[in-house]
Design a protein around this motif. Structure first.
Motif, PDB file in Angstrom:
ATOM      1  N   LEU A  69       0.844  -1.195   0.000  1.00 31.80           N
ATOM      2  CA  LEU A  69       0.000   0.000   0.000  1.00 31.80           C
ATOM      3  C   LEU A  69       0.883   1.250   0.000  1.00 31.80           C
ATOM      4  O   LEU A  69       0.662   2.179  -0.789  1.00 31.80           O
ATOM      5  CB  LEU A  69      -0.925  -0.001   1.214  1.00 31.80           C
ATOM      6  N   LEU A  96      -4.614  -6.369  -0.603  1.00 28.77           N
ATOM      7  CA  LEU A  96      -5.095  -4.992  -0.660  1.00 28.77           C
ATOM      8  C   LEU A  96      -6.307  -4.951  -1.592  1.00 28.77           C
ATOM      9  O   LEU A  96      -6.237  -5.449  -2.715  1.00 28.77           O
ATOM     10  CB  LEU A  96      -4.000  -4.055  -1.175  1.00 28.77           C
ATOM     11  N   GLU A 117      -4.687   0.019   7.180  1.00 34.37           N
ATOM     12  CA  GLU A 117      -4.537   0.558   5.836  1.00 34.37           C
ATOM     13  C   GLU A 117      -4.759   2.071   5.843  1.00 34.37           C
ATOM     14  O   GLU A 117      -4.000   2.823   5.220  1.00 34.37           O
ATOM     15  CB  GLU A 117      -5.508  -0.119   4.873  1.00 34.37           C
TER      16      GLU A 117
END
Length: 184
Positions: A69, A96, A117
């Motif tokens: 990410l 992800l 995240e």
């Protein structure tokens, strides 16, 4: 694409270049995809950068999903075609969500289901936008990941910015890349 560096020829490589190539190929990456054929023109930089990269990619203490990410945020900020092309499938395989990656790619605000995240995104985005990280975001990151991993996260972001700059300056594309995630 019009590469700015001459094509690297193994047959005319120096001993120092061959040593670095062998180190990269025998390491966890196992290939030269990315900035390595640019860096090889400066073998000392190549040696240090590829070792830092191996650490940043595989040993930060972050789960792969979160590392990828952070890399995608970096690739989008720099509009690094090859970096996105290489890391997008890794991020998907690591779990992800594709809608988060797509939002990042197009410059939209992602909607996160996972707090980790959202925190990685906020940290990276603040750092890239303001050149700092707020006390609140910093404290959240340290509280969740600890000081060592936060230091490693900063290193990861810096390393992948270096990768993006290398790829962009020398007009490098990934092996097999036929499409561009970002308009030129």
């Amino acid at each position: 694409m019009n590469p700015r560096l001459p094509e690297f020829q193994t047959a005319t490589a120096t001993d120092e270049q061959k040593t670095i190539l062998n180190e990269i190929l025998s390491g966890p990456r196992g290939n030269l995809n990315g900035p390595f054929l640019g860096w090889i023109f400066s073998p000392q930089l190549a040696q240090h950068a590829q070792r830092l990269g191996a650490f940043c990619r595989y040993q930060t203490g972050l789960p792969l999903r979160l590392s990828e990410l952070a890399i995608l945020v970096t690739a989008a900020r720099w509009r690094a075609q090859a970096e996105w092309h290489i890391h997008y499938p890794i991020a998907m395989q690591a779990g992800l969500p594709a809608d988060i990656a797509e939002a990042i790619r197009v410059g939209a605000e992602p909607t996160f289901a996972e707090q980790d995240e959202a925190l990685i995104y906020a940290f990276a985005t603040e750092l890239y936008e303001t050149k700092r990280v707020s006390d609140a975001t910093y404290q959240q990151a340290v509280g969740r990941f600890g000081h060592t991993v936060v230091v490693n996260l900063v290193g990861l972001l810096g390393y992948y910015a270096l990768v993006a700059m290398t790829l962009n300056v020398f007009d490098m594309r990934a092996d097999g890349q036929n499409s561009l995630p970002f308009a030129e």
